[in-house]
Design a protein around this motif. Structure first.
Motif, PDB file in Angstrom:
ATOM      1  N   MET A   1      33.823  42.473  30.242  1.00  0.00           N
ATOM      2  CA  MET A   1      34.174  43.064  31.537  1.00  0.00           C
ATOM      3  C   MET A   1      35.650  43.455  31.551  1.00  0.00           C
ATOM      4  O   MET A   1      36.513  42.702  31.120  1.00  0.00           O
ATOM      5  CB  MET A   1      33.910  42.063  32.673  1.00  0.00           C
ATOM      6  N   HIS A   2      35.939  44.651  32.018  1.00  0.00           N
ATOM      7  CA  HIS A   2      37.307  45.155  32.053  1.00  0.00           C
ATOM      8  C   HIS A   2      38.137  44.358  33.054  1.00  0.00           C
ATOM      9  O   HIS A   2      37.669  43.973  34.109  1.00  0.00           O
ATOM     10  CB  HIS A   2      37.289  46.628  32.456  1.00  0.00           C
ATOM     11  N   LYS A   3      39.409  44.121  32.687  1.00  0.00           N
ATOM     12  CA  LYS A   3      40.290  43.332  33.541  1.00  0.00           C
ATOM     13  C   LYS A   3      40.505  43.960  34.913  1.00  0.00           C
ATOM     14  O   LYS A   3      40.815  43.262  35.875  1.00  0.00           O
ATOM     15  CB  LYS A   3      41.649  43.140  32.850  1.00  0.00           C
ATOM     16  N   ARG A   4      40.347  45.278  35.018  1.00  0.00           N
ATOM     17  CA  ARG A   4      40.613  45.936  36.306  1.00  0.00           C
ATOM     18  C   ARG A   4      39.669  45.458  37.395  1.00  0.00           C
ATOM     19  O   ARG A   4      39.938  45.610  38.586  1.00  0.00           O
ATOM     20  CB  ARG A   4      40.532  47.455  36.155  1.00  0.00           C
ATOM     21  N   TYR A   5      38.513  44.867  37.017  1.00  0.00           N
ATOM     22  CA  TYR A   5      37.525  44.442  38.005  1.00  0.00           C
ATOM     23  C   TYR A   5      37.579  42.946  38.308  1.00  0.00           C
ATOM     24  O   TYR A   5      36.720  42.415  38.999  1.00  0.00           O
ATOM     25  CB  TYR A   5      36.116  44.801  37.529  1.00  0.00           C
ATOM     26  N   GLN A   6      38.587  42.257  37.790  1.00  0.00           N
ATOM     27  CA  GLN A   6      38.657  40.802  37.929  1.00  0.00           C
ATOM     28  C   GLN A   6      38.638  40.345  39.382  1.00  0.00           C
ATOM     29  O   GLN A   6      37.942  39.393  39.733  1.00  0.00           O
ATOM     30  CB  GLN A   6      39.914  40.260  37.230  1.00  0.00           C
ATOM     31  N   ARG A   7      39.415  41.016  40.232  1.00  0.00           N
ATOM     32  CA  ARG A   7      39.552  40.547  41.609  1.00  0.00           C
ATOM     33  C   ARG A   7      38.236  40.623  42.384  1.00  0.00           C
ATOM     34  O   ARG A   7      37.990  39.820  43.275  1.00  0.00           O
ATOM     35  CB  ARG A   7      40.634  41.366  42.347  1.00  0.00           C
ATOM     36  N   GLN A   8      37.379  41.587  42.062  1.00  0.00           N
ATOM     37  CA  GLN A   8      36.103  41.662  42.762  1.00  0.00           C
ATOM     38  C   GLN A   8      35.035  40.828  42.062  1.00  0.00           C
ATOM     39  O   GLN A   8      34.127  40.284  42.700  1.00  0.00           O
ATOM     40  CB  GLN A   8      35.642  43.117  42.899  1.00  0.00           C
ATOM     41  N   ALA A   9      35.151  40.682  40.754  1.00  0.00           N
ATOM     42  CA  ALA A   9      34.138  39.935  40.009  1.00  0.00           C
ATOM     43  C   ALA A   9      34.221  38.426  40.270  1.00  0.00           C
ATOM     44  O   ALA A   9      33.249  37.696  40.036  1.00  0.00           O
ATOM     45  CB  ALA A   9      34.265  40.205  38.513  1.00  0.00           C
ATOM     46  N   ILE A  10      35.386  37.949  40.775  1.00  0.00           N
ATOM     47  CA  ILE A  10      35.480  36.518  41.077  1.00  0.00           C
ATOM     48  C   ILE A  10      34.807  36.183  42.408  1.00  0.00           C
ATOM     49  O   ILE A  10      34.630  35.006  42.735  1.00  0.00           O
ATOM     50  CB  ILE A  10      36.948  36.025  41.089  1.00  0.00           C
ATOM     51  N   LEU A  11      34.420  37.203  43.153  1.00  0.00           N
ATOM     52  CA  LEU A  11      33.675  36.946  44.386  1.00  0.00           C
ATOM     53  C   LEU A  11      32.320  36.339  44.025  1.00  0.00           C
ATOM     54  O   LEU A  11      31.571  36.915  43.229  1.00  0.00           O
ATOM     55  CB  LEU A  11      33.463  38.246  45.168  1.00  0.00           C
ATOM     56  N   PRO A  12      31.976  35.195  44.611  1.00  0.00           N
ATOM     57  CA  PRO A  12      30.705  34.562  44.246  1.00  0.00           C
ATOM     58  C   PRO A  12      29.485  35.429  44.556  1.00  0.00           C
ATOM     59  O   PRO A  12      28.468  35.339  43.879  1.00  0.00           O
ATOM     60  CB  PRO A  12      30.705  33.272  45.077  1.00  0.00           C
TER      61      PRO A  12
END
Length: 350
Positions: A1-12
């Motif tokens: 997964m690309h780092k640019r999506y980290q902030r949304q991907a940590i949403l449960p």
């Protein structure tokens, strides 16, 4: 997964699985204007794998108060070309597909099956009904948005066989009842907010989470800062559509029988000394140019004078760019077909 999506991907509620669903999703956005511009920006930012765009218009200076994909130096260029260039700069890892044509009965049923979700960013009722019916036939969910001045509406139609656009709006309105941003005005932030709501519905559908706005119309009034949700039910007849039925021209589209060019005004006045000229512009539009002997009546005040108009003299309708005069022409024709109506083609700015 690309780092640019980290902030949304940590949403449960989303997670890596949800992010992967976004990557695999194919979303078609109809229109790259007031709604489409922010919709496309957010879809690209969050990593929707394939983004299709239907747009055939060019950039106008009046677009720039709300269509942030474009810059003043690009006025006159095709929206779809600039939009894709800008989106690729924002996120080059996605697939962008240009559909630079006018959506119609001949191409829509071939186009929609190529995508999972259809997002409506169009600005006219004829296109909205066409999109809705095509979504029913092709069994595609439709994320719909509409804006008017400080107000907006959002809903999801045809979601898993749920209510459609026709279930809450069975018939298209008349031309005067259906003003566009060009005739009624729009605050850019209204478009941005409604577009954000639409994007959230897309994410919820793809990620299979939250409460989908199916059978519910969210109505937002930003001037009063009020939100209202209107419930509506499926009418089975609206899910039984098997073929597209064109919307008649008397709805939503306006045609006139006779037009007058801007350089013919003096000649028209000489030919019709008792004729009536109606200036449909708003007060602020009349600062630079007024026409002698013209009766001023802003478009929204037209119902107040309709019964005073003569049936034995020609009436020339005009505005700044020709849009309000087209609307007025159709509405007056419906109210009194005995009126001898003419319109100034292209408005005063031509």
């Amino acid at each position: 997964m690309h780092k640019r999506y980290q902030r949304q991907a940590i949403l449960p509620q989303l997670g890596k699985e949800g992010q992967e669903k976004l990557r695999k999703a194919k979303v078609l956005v109809v229109g790259a204007g007031g709604l489409g511009s922010p919709i496309l920006t957010y879809l690209a930012a969050m990593g929707i794998g394939t983004i299709g765009i239907v747009e055939f218009d060019t950039i106008d200076i009046s677009n720039l108060n709300r269509q942030f994909l474009y810059k003043e130096r690009e006025v006159g260029q095709p929206k779809i070309t600039i939009a894709i260039e800008r989106l690729k700069e924002q996120n080059p890892h996605l697939c962008y597909v240009a559909h630079s044509f006018y959506l119609n009965e001949e191409n829509i049923l071939e186009l929609f099956p190529q995508y999972d979700i259809i997002v409506d960013g169009s600005d006219n009722f004829k296109t909205r009904y066409l999109i809705n019916d095509a979504c029913v036939i092709t069994k595609r969910p439709l994320v719909s948005g509409a804006i008017y001045q400080f107000q907006g509406q959002v809903s999801v139609f045809n979601y898993k066989g749920g209510p459609t656009y026709r279930c809450i709006f069975p018939e298209p309105p008349s031309a005067l009842e259906a003003p566009t941003c060009a005739t009624a005005g729009i605050i850019g932030a209204t478009a941005g907010l409604i577009a954000s709501y639409q994007v959230m519905e897309v994410v919820k559908i793809i990620g299979e989470m939250g409460n989908i706005l199916s059978g519910k119309l969210l109505v937002v009034d930003l001037l009063q800062m009020e939100h209202q949700t209107i419930q509506f039910k499926l009418q089975p007849v609206n899910q039984a559509i098997e073929q597209l039925t064109p919307i008649p021209d008397e709805y939503c589209e306006i045609k006139s029988e006779e037009k007058v060019a801007v350089n013919q005004i003096d000649h028209w006045q000489d030919l019709h000394p008792k004729g009536v000229m109606i200036d449909l512009r708003e007060d602020y539009e009349r600062e630079e140019h007024t026409i002698k002997d013209a009766q001023w009546c802003p478009l929204h005040e037209l119902p107040e004078i309709v019964n005073t108009l003569p049936e034995d003299q020609p009436i020339l309708l005009f505005c700044q760019n020709g849009i309000k005069s087209k609307t007025a022409y159709q509405w007056l024709k419906e109210k009194n077909d005995k009126l001898i109506l003419r319109e100034l083609e292209g408005g005063l700015e031509q």
